[in-house]
Design a protein around this motif. Structure first.
Motif, PDB file in Angstrom:
ATOM      1  N   ARG A  22       0.824  -1.209   0.000  1.00 25.27           N
ATOM      2  CA  ARG A  22       0.000   0.000   0.000  1.00 25.27           C
ATOM      3  C   ARG A  22       0.858   1.259   0.000  1.00 25.27           C
ATOM      4  O   ARG A  22       0.541   2.246  -0.668  1.00 25.27           O
ATOM      5  CB  ARG A  22      -0.952  -0.006   1.208  1.00 25.27           C
ATOM      6  CG  ARG A  22      -2.188  -0.885   1.007  1.00 25.27           C
ATOM      7  CD  ARG A  22      -3.245  -0.566   2.038  1.00 25.27           C
ATOM      8  NE  ARG A  22      -2.830  -0.997   3.370  1.00 25.27           N
ATOM      9  CZ  ARG A  22      -3.093  -2.207   3.879  1.00 25.27           C
ATOM     10  NH1 ARG A  22      -3.749  -3.098   3.140  1.00 25.27           N
ATOM     11  NH2 ARG A  22      -2.714  -2.519   5.106  1.00 25.27           N
ATOM     12  N   LEU A  23       1.954   1.212   0.748  1.00 25.82           N
ATOM     13  CA  LEU A  23       2.853   2.367   0.777  1.00 25.82           C
ATOM     14  C   LEU A  23       3.482   2.589  -0.594  1.00 25.82           C
ATOM     15  O   LEU A  23       3.593   3.727  -1.064  1.00 25.82           O
ATOM     16  CB  LEU A  23       3.944   2.159   1.826  1.00 25.82           C
ATOM     17  CG  LEU A  23       3.498   2.123   3.289  1.00 25.82           C
ATOM     18  CD1 LEU A  23       4.688   1.937   4.215  1.00 25.82           C
ATOM     19  CD2 LEU A  23       2.738   3.390   3.650  1.00 25.82           C
ATOM     20  N   VAL A  24       3.905   1.494  -1.229  1.00 27.54           N
ATOM     21  CA  VAL A  24       4.487   1.615  -2.571  1.00 27.54           C
ATOM     22  C   VAL A  24       3.457   2.172  -3.539  1.00 27.54           C
ATOM     23  O   VAL A  24       3.766   3.014  -4.391  1.00 27.54           O
ATOM     24  CB  VAL A  24       5.010   0.249  -3.072  1.00 27.54           C
ATOM     25  CG1 VAL A  24       5.500   0.370  -4.506  1.00 27.54           C
ATOM     26  CG2 VAL A  24       6.131  -0.250  -2.173  1.00 27.54           C
ATOM     27  N   ALA A  25       2.218   1.712  -3.403  1.00 26.63           N
ATOM     28  CA  ALA A  25       1.158   2.199  -4.285  1.00 26.63           C
ATOM     29  C   ALA A  25       0.960   3.705  -4.109  1.00 26.63           C
ATOM     30  O   ALA A  25       0.730   4.427  -5.082  1.00 26.63           O
ATOM     31  CB  ALA A  25      -0.146   1.454  -3.996  1.00 26.63           C
ATOM     32  N   ARG A  26       1.069   4.176  -2.879  1.00 25.03           N
ATOM     33  CA  ARG A  26       0.918   5.605  -2.636  1.00 25.03           C
ATOM     34  C   ARG A  26       2.062   6.396  -3.270  1.00 25.03           C
ATOM     35  O   ARG A  26       1.866   7.493  -3.783  1.00 25.03           O
ATOM     36  CB  ARG A  26       0.833   5.874  -1.130  1.00 25.03           C
ATOM     37  CG  ARG A  26      -0.471   5.382  -0.521  1.00 25.03           C
ATOM     38  CD  ARG A  26      -0.492   5.474   0.983  1.00 25.03           C
ATOM     39  NE  ARG A  26      -0.393   6.862   1.463  1.00 25.03           N
ATOM     40  CZ  ARG A  26      -0.621   7.211   2.727  1.00 25.03           C
ATOM     41  NH1 ARG A  26      -0.980   6.296   3.611  1.00 25.03           N
ATOM     42  NH2 ARG A  26      -0.514   8.468   3.089  1.00 25.03           N
ATOM     43  N   VAL A  27       3.253   5.810  -3.245  1.00 23.38           N
ATOM     44  CA  VAL A  27       4.393   6.460  -3.913  1.00 23.38           C
ATOM     45  C   VAL A  27       4.172   6.487  -5.419  1.00 23.38           C
ATOM     46  O   VAL A  27       4.399   7.503  -6.079  1.00 23.38           O
ATOM     47  CB  VAL A  27       5.708   5.720  -3.585  1.00 23.38           C
ATOM     48  CG1 VAL A  27       6.857   6.293  -4.404  1.00 23.38           C
ATOM     49  CG2 VAL A  27       6.020   5.817  -2.094  1.00 23.38           C
ATOM     50  N   ALA A  28       3.700   5.373  -5.952  1.00 23.81           N
ATOM     51  CA  ALA A  28       3.490   5.268  -7.397  1.00 23.81           C
ATOM     52  C   ALA A  28       2.394   6.207  -7.877  1.00 23.81           C
ATOM     53  O   ALA A  28       2.521   6.841  -8.931  1.00 23.81           O
ATOM     54  CB  ALA A  28       3.150   3.830  -7.778  1.00 23.81           C
ATOM     55  N   GLU A  29       1.337   6.292  -7.111  1.00 27.03           N
ATOM     56  CA  GLU A  29       0.157   7.035  -7.568  1.00 27.03           C
ATOM     57  C   GLU A  29       0.247   8.535  -7.314  1.00 27.03           C
ATOM     58  O   GLU A  29      -0.229   9.338  -8.126  1.00 27.03           O
ATOM     59  CB  GLU A  29      -1.085   6.469  -6.877  1.00 27.03           C
ATOM     60  CG  GLU A  29      -1.407   5.042  -7.309  1.00 27.03           C
ATOM     61  CD  GLU A  29      -2.415   4.379  -6.388  1.00 27.03           C
ATOM     62  OE1 GLU A  29      -2.928   5.081  -5.478  1.00 27.03           O
ATOM     63  OE2 GLU A  29      -2.685   3.175  -6.564  1.00 27.03           O
ATOM     64  N   ARG A  31       3.226  10.138  -5.522  1.00 24.69           N
ATOM     65  CA  ARG A  31       4.535  10.586  -5.035  1.00 24.69           C
ATOM     66  C   ARG A  31       4.446  10.971  -3.553  1.00 24.69           C
ATOM     67  O   ARG A  31       4.906  12.024  -3.130  1.00 24.69           O
ATOM     68  CB  ARG A  31       5.039  11.771  -5.863  1.00 24.69           C
ATOM     69  CG  ARG A  31       5.509  11.404  -7.249  1.00 24.69           C
ATOM     70  CD  ARG A  31       6.816  10.600  -7.134  1.00 24.69           C
ATOM     71  NE  ARG A  31       7.443  10.412  -8.448  1.00 24.69           N
ATOM     72  CZ  ARG A  31       7.374   9.293  -9.137  1.00 24.69           C
ATOM     73  NH1 ARG A  31       6.661   8.286  -8.677  1.00 24.69           N
ATOM     74  NH2 ARG A  31       7.992   9.159 -10.288  1.00 24.69           N
ATOM     75  N   ASP A  32       3.832  10.090  -2.785  1.00 28.17           N
ATOM     76  CA  ASP A  32       3.602  10.331  -1.368  1.00 28.17           C
ATOM     77  C   ASP A  32       4.942  10.280  -0.613  1.00 28.17           C
ATOM     78  O   ASP A  32       5.535   9.217  -0.436  1.00 28.17           O
ATOM     79  CB  ASP A  32       2.642   9.265  -0.825  1.00 28.17           C
ATOM     80  CG  ASP A  32       2.166   9.566   0.576  1.00 28.17           C
ATOM     81  OD1 ASP A  32       2.985  10.010   1.402  1.00 28.17           O
ATOM     82  OD2 ASP A  32       0.970   9.355   0.852  1.00 28.17           O
ATOM     83  N   LYS A  33       5.410  11.438  -0.160  1.00 27.78           N
ATOM     84  CA  LYS A  33       6.712  11.519   0.494  1.00 27.78           C
ATOM     85  C   LYS A  33       6.713  10.857   1.864  1.00 27.78           C
ATOM     86  O   LYS A  33       7.733  10.291   2.287  1.00 27.78           O
ATOM     87  CB  LYS A  33       7.146  12.981   0.606  1.00 27.78           C
ATOM     88  CG  LYS A  33       7.438  13.620  -0.746  1.00 27.78           C
ATOM     89  CD  LYS A  33       7.903  15.064  -0.582  1.00 27.78           C
ATOM     90  CE  LYS A  33       8.190  15.690  -1.938  1.00 27.78           C
ATOM     91  NZ  LYS A  33       8.627  17.120  -1.815  1.00 27.78           N
ATOM     92  N   GLU A  34       5.606  10.928   2.558  1.00 24.06           N
ATOM     93  CA  GLU A  34       5.525  10.282   3.873  1.00 24.06           C
ATOM     94  C   GLU A  34       5.633   8.765   3.731  1.00 24.06           C
ATOM     95  O   GLU A  34       6.325   8.101   4.497  1.00 24.06           O
ATOM     96  CB  GLU A  34       4.218  10.658   4.573  1.00 24.06           C
ATOM     97  CG  GLU A  34       4.123  12.112   4.989  1.00 24.06           C
ATOM     98  CD  GLU A  34       5.008  12.438   6.183  1.00 24.06           C
ATOM     99  OE1 GLU A  34       5.576  11.492   6.778  1.00 24.06           O
ATOM    100  OE2 GLU A  34       5.142  13.620   6.515  1.00 24.06           O
TER     101      GLU A  34
END
Length: 202
Positions: A22-29, A31-34
Motif C-alpha cells: 500500500r505504501l508503494v502504491a501511494r508512492v506510485a500514484e 509521489r507520497d513523500k511520507e
C-alpha cells in the motif's frame, strides 16, 4: 497529509506485506513523500547492512542502498506485489547494482548487452551471448590489433556500454566520425570472431 505508520511487526505476515504494498502504491500514484520516508527508513539500512555483509565497504553499500531507494521512488509503479514481496524486489535491484559495480571495477569487462556487442551480433553470424571467458579473451585480443583511433572508441563502447552519441560527447569527436570508425572496427572484430569460430549455430 497523514503521517504514515510503518507496519507493526514481522509477525504480521501477509498483512505486513500488504502494508508495504500500500505504501508503494501511494508512492506510485501520488509521489507520497511520507510513504516513501517510511519505506526508506525501514529498507535502506537493511539493504546497506546486507551489502556490507557481502563485502562492500560502507561508502559503496550506502551508495547502492540509496540508489535502490531512488529506483523505488522513480519506478514504484513497476512493483507487482502479486509476483514478489517488496523486500525481494528491492534486494534484487541491490544485487544487480552490486554486479554493475563489480563490473565497473574490471577495466577489461565486456558487457554482453552493450550497444557495440549487440550491433556486431545483429550484423554477423555471431552468438549474441558474449558471456563466455573464451569470447572475452578473443575480444580483448582483437581489440589490441585495431588502429589506435578505433581502439579507444571501441573500448568506450565495449567496456562502458556507451552509445555512439555518448562517445561523441565524451571524446569531442564528430558523431559521423565516431560512427564510421566504429563501423570499420566492428567489421574487423566480426571477421576476427568468425575466423576464431565464434559463430552462431545454424
Amino acid at each position: 497529509m497523514d503521517k504514515v505508520d510503518p507496519p507493526a511487526s514481522a509477525s504480521a505476515g501477509g498483512s505486513r506485506a500488504e502494508d508495504w504494498s500500500r505504501l508503494v502504491a501511494r508512492v506510485a500514484e501520488s509521489r507520497d513523500k511520507e510513504a516513501f520516508t517510511t519505506l526508506f527508513d525501514h529498507f535502506a539500512p537493511r539493504i546497506e547492512a546486507h551489502l556490507q555483509r557481502l563485502g562492500l565497504d560502507v561508502a559503496q553499500a550506502e551508495e547502492i542502498a540509496q540508489d535502490v531507494m531512488i529506483t523505488l521512488w522513480r519506478k514504484a509503479s513497476l512493483f507487482d506485489p502479486a509476483k514478489s514481496a517488496l523486500s525481494t524486489w528491492l534486494y534484487r535491484i541491490a544485487r544487480n547494482r552490486r554486479i554493475d559495480l563489480s563490473r565497473r571495477d574490471r577495466t577489461d569487462y565486456v558487457d554482453p548487452q552493450s550497444p557495440a556487442i549487440l550491433e556486431i551480433a545483429s550484423e554477423g553470424q555471431i552468438d549474441q551471448a558474449f558471456d563466455g571467458q573464451q569470447r572475452d579473451d578473443i575480444v580483448r585480443g582483437l581489440l589490441t590489433e585495431l588502429p589506435n583511433e578505433q581502439q579507444g572508441l571501441v573500448k568506450l563502447a565495449f567496456y562502458e556500454g556507451l552509445s555512439h552519441s555518448q562517445i561523441a560527447e565524451r571524446t569531442g569527436i564528430p558523431l559521423g566520425t565516431v560512427k564510421s570508425r566504429l563501423r570499420l572496427a566492428f567489421t574487423r572484430l566480426r571477421r576476427g570472431l568468425e575466423a576464431a569460430g565464434v559463430e552462431e549455430s545454424r
